[in-house]
Design a protein around this motif. Structure first.
Motif: not given
Length: 282
Positions: A259-278
């Motif tokens: 699947i070419d779409k990254a997992r959310y956790s991987q996406y934010y890790r690559e952006l060096k940005h915290p994962i938004p929750i609620l």
């Protein structure tokens, strides 16, 4: 003392030696260069073109309509034809080639913006052995073209309709109902496509191995779940820019499907940005 005779390349057997052991290693550009050496060389190359089975013009930036006319005049046995990015090509040039090569198996007309649906009608009717048809960014493809395809063809296994904007769910479902042995389907950037097409893929295309729906932003998780459940031979699924497709449907497919779409956790890790929750940054 025995005499030594000089033998030129033109004196070798054309059919048994040159056409079988030499010319297959030459590029199309090499053939045209050799053709310009002499009248006999021209005759030799033109004769070779009559048995040529693969023509790939896509990488030849300097190829033009005059050179293409030589192929039209001589080629009779082409099986694989790649004309991608030949923007100088028009219907008048290509239609005679389709009529003279009735056993075409794979055809790539991607980015050929000078063509119209009329040439596609000729291809579909004249060449009944099509297995692969690539029409990426051919905005001239119409619903009528798809209807003709389903009426006259039987064995299509690969089709690329990227950015064929005139098409929608109805045309694609008709296509899927006819060609149930599809292995590769690309319908990316057809913005009107919805989960109705995904449900039809799940129902009719159990042999599907590669599916590209990038940019089809109306598709949702429900459609992907159906694909995952019924298309058990699926190897790759391309869903970038499909904003309503989430890990709820992709998560269970990742172990067996690329699947070419990254997992959310991987996406934010690559952006060096915290994962938004609620809505909170934790």
């Amino acid at each position: 003392m025995s005499e030594i005779y000089e033998i030129t390349i033109l004196q070798l057997s054309w059919d048994d030696i040159l056409f079988q052991q030499v010319f297959p290693f030459l590029t199309l550009k090499d053939c045209f260069n050799f053709r310009s050496v002499s009248k006999l060389c021209r005759e030799l190359v033109d004769c070779y073109f009559t048995v040529l089975k693969k023509v790939n013009i896509a990488p030849l930036k300097s190829f033009n309509s005059s050179a293409f006319s030589v192929l039209v005049d001589n080629c009779r046995n082409i099986r694989h034809l790649n004309l991608a990015h030949c923007k100088w090509l028009d219907d008048n040039l290509i239609v005679p080639l389709f009529c003279s090569n009735k056993h075409l198996s794979s055809v790539n007309l991607s980015e050929c913006r000078g063509l119209t649906s009329a040439c596609l009608q000729t291809l579909i009717i004249s060449c009944r052995d099509l297995r692969s048809l690539k029409l990426q960014n051919c905005h001239w493809v119409t619903v009528g073209s798809v209807e003709a395809l389903t009426f006259h063809q039987n064995d299509l296994e690969e089709i690329d309709l990227t950015s064929c904007w005139d098409l929608g769910d109805e045309a694609l479902i008709t296509l899927l109902q006819k060609f149930r042995k599809l292995r590769v389907l690309c319908i990316s950037n057809i913005y009107s496509v919805t989960d109705r097409t995904m449900f039809a893929i799940a129902h009719y295309s159990h042999s599907l191995e590669h599916l590209n729906v990038r940019g089809c932003w109306r598709i949702k998780d429900e459609g992907v779940r159906m694909i995952g459940e019924y298309c058990r031979n699926l190897q790759s699924l391309l869903v970038n820019d499909c904003h309503y497709i989430t890990e709820r449907s992709l998560g269970c497919l990742r172990d067996r499907v690329f699947i070419d779409k990254a997992r959310y956790s991987q996406y934010y890790r690559e952006l060096k940005h915290p994962i938004p929750i609620l809505g909170l940054n934790l």
